[in-house]
Design a protein around this motif. Structure first.
Motif, mmCIF file in Angstrom:
data_model
loop_
_atom_site.group_PDB
_atom_site.id
_atom_site.type_symbol
_atom_site.label_atom_id
_atom_site.label_comp_id
_atom_site.label_asym_id
_atom_site.label_seq_id
_atom_site.Cartn_x
_atom_site.Cartn_y
_atom_site.Cartn_z
ATOM 1 N N LEU A 1 0.877 -1.435 -0.227
ATOM 2 C CA LEU A 1 -0.160 -0.358 0.155
ATOM 3 C C LEU A 1 0.812 1.164 0.000
ATOM 4 O O LEU A 1 1.755 1.091 0.604
ATOM 5 C CB LEU A 1 -0.423 0.385 0.816
ATOM 6 N N ASP A 2 0.690 1.880 -1.459
ATOM 7 C CA ASP A 2 1.296 3.079 -1.150
ATOM 8 C C ASP A 2 0.340 4.374 -0.670
ATOM 9 O O ASP A 2 -0.182 4.559 -1.027
ATOM 10 C CB ASP A 2 1.716 4.206 -2.317
ATOM 11 N N LEU A 3 0.872 5.042 0.953
ATOM 12 C CA LEU A 3 0.106 5.947 1.362
ATOM 13 C C LEU A 3 0.276 7.251 1.619
ATOM 14 O O LEU A 3 1.666 7.214 1.560
ATOM 15 C CB LEU A 3 -0.731 5.053 2.759
ATOM 16 N N GLU A 4 -0.359 7.778 1.951
ATOM 17 C CA GLU A 4 0.372 9.618 2.555
ATOM 18 C C GLU A 4 0.710 9.333 3.902
ATOM 19 O O GLU A 4 0.381 8.211 4.999
ATOM 20 C CB GLU A 4 -0.923 10.088 2.803
ATOM 21 N N GLU A 5 2.324 9.994 4.225
ATOM 22 C CA GLU A 5 2.866 9.772 5.225
ATOM 23 C C GLU A 5 2.039 10.213 6.087
ATOM 24 O O GLU A 5 1.143 11.847 6.492
ATOM 25 C CB GLU A 5 4.204 10.535 5.085
ATOM 26 N N GLY A 6 2.222 9.367 8.062
ATOM 27 C CA GLY A 6 1.491 10.372 8.564
ATOM 28 C C GLY A 6 0.215 9.573 8.772
ATOM 29 O O GLY A 6 -1.103 9.900 9.776
#
Length: 68
Positions: free
Chosen positions: A13-18
Motif C-alpha cells: 500500500l502506497d499511502l500518505e505519510e502519517g
C-alpha cells in the motif's frame, strides 16, 4: 492510495505519510508511507509481510490498483 501486487511477493500500500489506521482496535500511525501486507498467508507477523514468501516459494502475478 495505490495498491500494488508485487510479483511473487506482498501487497504494498502506497499511502500518505502519517496515515492513521486501526489494527486490533488500536490506532496506529505509519512512520513510512508504504505498508507491505502478507499475500502468501505464511507470515508470522500477519497482516504484515515478514519475507516468508521467498522461503516458501510463493508465486503470484504482479498488478496495481489505484483508489481515489
Amino acid at each position: 492510495m495505490k495498491l500494488r501486487f508485487r510479483e511473487d511477493g506482498p501487497y504494498v500500500l502506497d499511502l500518505e505519510e502519517g496515515t492513521r489506521f486501526l489494527l486490533n482496535g488500536e490506532e496506529r500511525r505509519l512512520a513510512r508511507p508504504k505498508l507491505a501486507l502478507c499475500r502468501c498467508g505464511q507470515s508470522q507477523d500477519k497482516p504484515f509481510c515478514d519475507g516468508t514468501h521467498k522461503r516458501v516459494g510463493f508465486t503470484a502475478p504482479a498488478g496495481e490498483l489505484e483508489v481515489q
